[in-house]
Write a protein that holds these residues in place. Structure first.
Motif, PDB file in Angstrom:
ATOM      1  N   TYR A  70      20.751  66.881  40.847  1.00 58.34           N
ATOM      2  CA  TYR A  70      20.802  66.415  42.228  1.00 58.34           C
ATOM      3  C   TYR A  70      22.242  66.415  42.717  1.00 58.34           C
ATOM      4  CZ  TYR A  70      22.135  61.959  40.041  1.00 58.34           C
ATOM      5  OH  TYR A  70      22.765  60.987  39.305  1.00 58.34           O
ATOM      6  N   ILE A  71      22.396  66.511  44.021  1.00 59.54           N
ATOM      7  CA  ILE A  71      23.688  66.371  44.688  1.00 59.54           C
ATOM      8  C   ILE A  71      23.508  65.382  45.832  1.00 59.54           C
ATOM      9  CG2 ILE A  71      24.542  68.666  44.083  1.00 59.54           C
ATOM     10  CD1 ILE A  71      23.717  69.599  46.878  1.00 59.54           C
ATOM     11  N   GLY A  72      24.603  64.753  46.258  1.00 59.33           N
ATOM     12  CA  GLY A  72      24.464  63.778  47.332  1.00 59.33           C
ATOM     13  C   GLY A  72      25.793  63.405  47.943  1.00 59.33           C
ATOM     14  N   ALA A  73      25.717  62.672  49.023  1.00 57.61           N
ATOM     15  CA  ALA A  73      26.913  62.205  49.714  1.00 57.61           C
ATOM     16  C   ALA A  73      26.577  60.925  50.454  1.00 57.61           C
ATOM     17  CB  ALA A  73      27.432  63.260  50.681  1.00 57.61           C
ATOM     18  N   GLY A  74      27.591  60.040  50.559  1.00 53.78           N
ATOM     19  CA  GLY A  74      27.399  58.786  51.269  1.00 53.78           C
ATOM     20  C   GLY A  74      28.677  58.315  51.924  1.00 53.78           C
ATOM     21  N   ILE A  75      28.525  57.369  52.830  1.00 52.96           N
ATOM     22  CA  ILE A  75      29.675  56.854  53.579  1.00 52.96           C
ATOM     23  C   ILE A  75      29.462  55.368  53.849  1.00 52.96           C
ATOM     24  CG2 ILE A  75      28.708  57.373  55.854  1.00 52.96           C
ATOM     25  CD1 ILE A  75      31.574  58.205  56.681  1.00 52.96           C
ATOM     26  N   GLY A  76      30.575  54.647  54.002  1.00 51.71           N
ATOM     27  CA  GLY A  76      30.490  53.226  54.294  1.00 51.71           C
ATOM     28  C   GLY A  76      31.798  52.723  54.871  1.00 51.71           C
ATOM     29  N   SER A  77      31.896  51.433  55.023  1.00 50.31           N
ATOM     30  CA  SER A  77      33.123  50.832  55.539  1.00 50.31           C
ATOM     31  C   SER A  77      34.196  50.829  54.461  1.00 50.31           C
ATOM     32  CB  SER A  77      32.846  49.405  56.024  1.00 50.31           C
ATOM     33  OG  SER A  77      32.337  48.624  54.965  1.00 50.31           O
ATOM     34  N   GLY A  78      35.429  50.495  54.841  1.00 49.69           N
ATOM     35  CA  GLY A  78      36.517  50.447  53.885  1.00 49.69           C
ATOM     36  C   GLY A  78      36.252  49.453  52.777  1.00 49.69           C
ATOM     37  N   GLY A  79      36.827  49.725  51.578  1.00 49.74           N
ATOM     38  CA  GLY A  79      36.578  48.876  50.437  1.00 49.74           C
ATOM     39  C   GLY A  79      37.229  47.507  50.554  1.00 49.74           C
ATOM     40  N   ASP A  80      36.632  46.503  49.915  1.00 47.34           N
ATOM     41  CA  ASP A  80      37.225  45.172  49.809  1.00 47.34           C
ATOM     42  C   ASP A  80      38.192  45.164  48.627  1.00 47.34           C
ATOM     43  OD1 ASP A  80      35.761  44.165  51.944  1.00 47.34           O
ATOM     44  OD2 ASP A  80      34.069  43.611  50.660  1.00 47.34           O
ATOM     45  N   LEU A  81      39.392  44.629  48.827  1.00 48.96           N
ATOM     46  CA  LEU A  81      40.452  44.692  47.831  1.00 48.96           C
ATOM     47  C   LEU A  81      40.702  43.338  47.194  1.00 48.96           C
ATOM     48  CD1 LEU A  81      43.014  46.777  49.948  1.00 48.96           C
ATOM     49  CD2 LEU A  81      41.188  47.629  48.465  1.00 48.96           C
ATOM     50  N   SER A  82      41.140  43.361  45.940  1.00 47.70           N
ATOM     51  CA  SER A  82      41.570  42.147  45.252  1.00 47.70           C
ATOM     52  C   SER A  82      42.615  42.527  44.212  1.00 47.70           C
ATOM     53  CB  SER A  82      40.382  41.433  44.585  1.00 47.70           C
ATOM     54  OG  SER A  82      39.766  42.271  43.627  1.00 47.70           O
ATOM     55  N   GLY A  83      43.376  41.536  43.749  1.00 46.77           N
ATOM     56  CA  GLY A  83      44.428  41.806  42.784  1.00 46.77           C
ATOM     57  C   GLY A  83      45.723  42.228  43.457  1.00 46.77           C
ATOM     58  N   ASP A  84      46.619  42.865  42.668  1.00 43.89           N
ATOM     59  CA  ASP A  84      47.929  43.266  43.191  1.00 43.89           C
ATOM     60  C   ASP A  84      47.810  44.168  44.417  1.00 43.89           C
ATOM     61  OD1 ASP A  84      49.054  41.884  41.120  1.00 43.89           O
ATOM     62  OD2 ASP A  84      49.368  43.652  39.859  1.00 43.89           O
ATOM     63  N   ILE A  85      46.827  45.046  44.399  1.00 46.42           N
ATOM     64  CA  ILE A  85      46.702  46.018  45.492  1.00 46.42           C
ATOM     65  C   ILE A  85      46.427  45.331  46.826  1.00 46.42           C
ATOM     66  CG2 ILE A  85      44.222  46.465  45.212  1.00 46.42           C
ATOM     67  CD1 ILE A  85      44.870  49.441  45.628  1.00 46.42           C
ATOM     68  N   SER A  86      45.767  44.172  46.785  1.00 42.10           N
ATOM     69  CA  SER A  86      45.450  43.455  48.021  1.00 42.10           C
ATOM     70  C   SER A  86      46.679  42.777  48.629  1.00 42.10           C
ATOM     71  CB  SER A  86      44.362  42.408  47.767  1.00 42.10           C
ATOM     72  OG  SER A  86      44.836  41.378  46.922  1.00 42.10           O
ATOM     73  N   GLU A  87      47.769  42.650  47.857  1.00 34.92           N
ATOM     74  CA  GLU A  87      48.991  42.053  48.379  1.00 34.92           C
ATOM     75  C   GLU A  87      49.781  43.028  49.249  1.00 34.92           C
ATOM     76  OE1 GLU A  87      51.214  40.614  45.107  1.00 34.92           O
ATOM     77  OE2 GLU A  87      49.631  39.270  44.370  1.00 34.92           O
ATOM     78  N   HIS A  88      49.492  44.319  49.104  1.00 35.56           N
ATOM     79  CA  HIS A  88      50.254  45.335  49.827  1.00 35.56           C
ATOM     80  C   HIS A  88      49.404  46.201  50.762  1.00 35.56           C
ATOM     81  CE1 HIS A  88      53.608  44.328  47.222  1.00 35.56           C
ATOM     82  NE2 HIS A  88      52.813  44.480  46.177  1.00 35.56           N
ATOM     83  N   PHE A  89      48.068  46.079  50.647  1.00 36.30           N
ATOM     84  CA  PHE A  89      47.184  46.908  51.466  1.00 36.30           C
ATOM     85  C   PHE A  89      46.019  46.079  51.979  1.00 36.30           C
ATOM     86  CE2 PHE A  89      49.214  49.578  48.297  1.00 36.30           C
ATOM     87  CZ  PHE A  89      49.707  50.626  49.058  1.00 36.30           C
ATOM     88  N   THR A  90      45.397  46.602  53.022  1.00 32.52           N
ATOM     89  CA  THR A  90      44.213  45.962  53.572  1.00 32.52           C
ATOM     90  C   THR A  90      43.310  47.044  54.161  1.00 32.52           C
ATOM     91  OG1 THR A  90      43.420  44.220  55.062  1.00 32.52           O
ATOM     92  CG2 THR A  90      45.211  45.620  55.873  1.00 32.52           C
TER      93      THR A  90
END
Length: 207
Positions: A43-63
Motif C-alpha cells: 500500500y501507499i498513502g499520504a496524509g496531512i494535519g496541523s503543525g506538531g505539538d512540541l516539548s523538551g529543548d526544541i520547544s524552548e526555541h520553536f513553536t
C-alpha cells in the motif's frame, strides 16, 4: 530361488529425507499464509494535519501556529495483522528565540515502523505502531549553514476504515504519532532534544 533379502530395500532414513526436505516449505507456507487467512498486501498513502505539538529543548526555541502544517507519505507491506511501513514525515516550525530567530523551519524524518492492526467493526480497524527515525531540522534560505540532524524513536496509534473496490482497497486513516528525537549540529553548539506529536488525516491505496 533368489533370496528375498537380496532385493534392494529402502531404509527408514531414506523415507524420512523427502519429508524433511518439504517440512520447511510447509512450515513457511503456514507462517506466511496464516492458515489461509493472512496474505501480503502492499500500500501507499499520504496524509496531512496541523503543525506538531512540541516539548523538551526544541520547544524552548520553536513553536507552531495556525498556519503550520505537518504531513506524512508512506509505503508499506502488510502481512495479515502485521505491517512493515516506511515513511517520510515532518512538520513546519516557527523560530521563537534569540537562538533560532523568527524564521520558518522544517523537520523532515525518514521512519521505519512495525504496525499491528486489530479489527473493530465492519471495515474499521485500530492499530498501534513503534519505530525508528532519522530527522533533519533545516532553517530559512538565509540560514543555509544552519542545520541539525539526529536519530530518534516513535510510537503511535490510529484508526483506519477500509473500503474494498474492484481494483484496489482504499483506507481512510487518522494517525497520531509521538516522535522523540535528539538533534545536534556539526559543532555540537546547542542540543535540541525533544518530542513532536503529530495528528494526520490521510488515505492509502492497496496494490
Amino acid at each position: 530361488h533368489r533370496d528375498l533379502h537380496s532385493f534392494p530395500t529402502r531404509r527408514s532414513s531414506d523415507l524420512a529425507n523427502p519429508a524433511l526436505a518439504i517440512l520447511p516449505v510447509v512450515l513457511g507456507s503456514l507462517l506466511f499464509s496464516g492458515a489461509g487467512e493472512a496474505h501480503a498486501d502492499g500500500y501507499i498513502g499520504a496524509g496531512i494535519g496541523s503543525g506538531g505539538d512540541l516539548s523538551g529543548d526544541i520547544s524552548e526555541h520553536f513553536t507552531t501556529d495556525e498556519d503550520s502544517s505537518s504531513s506524512r507519505i508512506l509505503v508499506g507491506e502488510r502481512f495479515g495483522a502485521l505491517a512493515v511501513e516506511g515513511s517520510v514525515f515532518g512538520s513546519q516550525l516557527r523560530g521563537a528565540s534569540g537562538f533560532s530567530g523568527e524564521g520558518d523551519f522544517t523537520t523532515i524524518s525518514l521512519g521505519v515502523d512495525l504496525k499491528y492492526y486489530i479489527g473493530l467493526v465492519g471495515g474499521l480497524e485500530g492499530y498501534g505502531k513503534i519505530g525508528l527515525n532519522k530527522t533533519w531540522l533545516s532553517g530559512p534560505a538565509e540560514m543555509e549553514d544552519w542545520s541539525y540532524e539526529g536519530r530518534g524513536q516513535e510510537i503511535g496509534v490510529g484508526l483506519q476504515y477500509n473500503i474494498n473496490l474492484p481494483l484496489t482497497q482504499v483506507g481512510l486513516w487518522l494517525d497520531y504519532t509521538a516522535q522523540k528525537t535528539e538533534l545536534r549540529d556539526s559543532g555540537e553548539s546547542q542540543a535540541l532534544d525533544g518530542s513532536l506529536e503529530m495528528l494526520n488525516l490521510g488515505v492509502s491505496l492497496g496494490f
